[in-house]
Write a protein that holds these residues in place. Structure first.
Motif, PDB file in Angstrom:
ATOM      1  N   ARG A  22      40.825  81.334  66.899  1.00  0.00           N
ATOM      2  CA  ARG A  22      40.969  80.076  66.156  1.00  0.00           C
ATOM      3  C   ARG A  22      42.256  80.076  65.333  1.00  0.00           C
ATOM      4  O   ARG A  22      42.979  79.076  65.308  1.00  0.00           O
ATOM      5  N   PHE A  23      42.547  81.197  64.683  1.00  0.00           N
ATOM      6  CA  PHE A  23      43.790  81.296  63.908  1.00  0.00           C
ATOM      7  C   PHE A  23      45.005  81.186  64.824  1.00  0.00           C
ATOM      8  O   PHE A  23      46.012  80.578  64.476  1.00  0.00           O
ATOM      9  N   TRP A  24      44.918  81.810  65.997  1.00  0.00           N
ATOM     10  CA  TRP A  24      46.023  81.735  66.942  1.00  0.00           C
ATOM     11  C   TRP A  24      46.233  80.294  67.421  1.00  0.00           C
ATOM     12  O   TRP A  24      47.364  79.841  67.538  1.00  0.00           O
ATOM     13  N   ARG A  25      45.161  79.583  67.667  1.00  0.00           N
ATOM     14  CA  ARG A  25      45.292  78.195  68.135  1.00  0.00           C
ATOM     15  C   ARG A  25      45.917  77.306  67.076  1.00  0.00           C
ATOM     16  O   ARG A  25      46.667  76.389  67.396  1.00  0.00           O
ATOM     17  N   SER A  26      45.616  77.568  65.807  1.00  0.00           N
ATOM     18  CA  SER A  26      46.154  76.698  64.759  1.00  0.00           C
ATOM     19  C   SER A  26      47.586  77.089  64.374  1.00  0.00           C
ATOM     20  O   SER A  26      48.396  76.226  64.076  1.00  0.00           O
ATOM     21  N   GLY A  27      47.902  78.391  64.385  1.00  0.00           N
ATOM     22  CA  GLY A  27      49.219  78.807  63.930  1.00  0.00           C
ATOM     23  C   GLY A  27      50.157  79.285  65.006  1.00  0.00           C
ATOM     24  O   GLY A  27      51.349  79.417  64.779  1.00  0.00           O
ATOM     25  N   ARG A  28      49.645  79.574  66.198  1.00  0.00           N
ATOM     26  CA  ARG A  28      50.440  80.093  67.326  1.00  0.00           C
ATOM     27  C   ARG A  28      51.164  81.394  66.990  1.00  0.00           C
ATOM     28  O   ARG A  28      52.225  81.679  67.536  1.00  0.00           O
ATOM     29  N   ASP A  29      50.573  82.177  66.096  1.00  0.00           N
ATOM     30  CA  ASP A  29      51.138  83.488  65.779  1.00  0.00           C
ATOM     31  C   ASP A  29      50.531  84.510  66.746  1.00  0.00           C
ATOM     32  O   ASP A  29      49.304  84.647  66.826  1.00  0.00           O
ATOM     33  N   ARG A  30      51.388  85.227  67.457  1.00  0.00           N
ATOM     34  CA  ARG A  30      50.896  86.145  68.489  1.00  0.00           C
ATOM     35  C   ARG A  30      50.103  87.314  67.924  1.00  0.00           C
ATOM     36  O   ARG A  30      49.320  87.923  68.637  1.00  0.00           O
ATOM     37  N   LEU A  31      50.308  87.622  66.657  1.00  0.00           N
ATOM     38  CA  LEU A  31      49.533  88.704  66.046  1.00  0.00           C
ATOM     39  C   LEU A  31      48.032  88.430  66.163  1.00  0.00           C
ATOM     40  O   LEU A  31      47.249  89.331  66.480  1.00  0.00           O
ATOM     41  N   PHE A  32      47.651  87.191  65.948  1.00  0.00           N
ATOM     42  CA  PHE A  32      46.236  86.841  66.046  1.00  0.00           C
ATOM     43  C   PHE A  32      45.721  86.964  67.473  1.00  0.00           C
ATOM     44  O   PHE A  32      44.562  87.316  67.697  1.00  0.00           O
TER      45      PHE A  32
END
Length: 88
Positions: A22-32
């Motif tokens: 969910r965090f990756w979908r909202s922020g597009r940060d690859r770490l997530f």
């Protein structure tokens, strides 16, 4: 009792993987995405271990899956730091 706790660990890891997705979908940060992959692998690893009867935790497939879990987290952190360094 051990199977119950393994189920709880598996479920908890799956929930954490979904939160990181969910965090990756909202922020597009690859770490997530790296973290979500690691925790999804851990959820599957624990579920398979419980499904097999939880006999020998030191068996090679479980240890390799756990090693990959930690490597995914390590690669995610390194990737994040390298991208931040290039962005300066």
């Amino acid at each position: 009792m051990q199977l119950f706790l393994l189920g709880m660990i598996s479920m908890g890891s799956a929930v954490v993987a979904l939160l990181f997705m969910r965090f990756w979908r909202s922020g597009r940060d690859r770490l997530f995405l790296w973290f979500a992959s690691a925790f999804a692998l851990e959820a599957i690893n624990r579920a398979v271990f419980a499904w097999e009867g939880a006999r020998d935790e030191a068996a090679t497939p479980y240890l390799i899956a756990r090693l990959v879990f930690f490597l995914l987290i390590l690669v995610g952190v390194i990737d994040k730091n390298l991208r931040a360094r290039r962005g300066r």
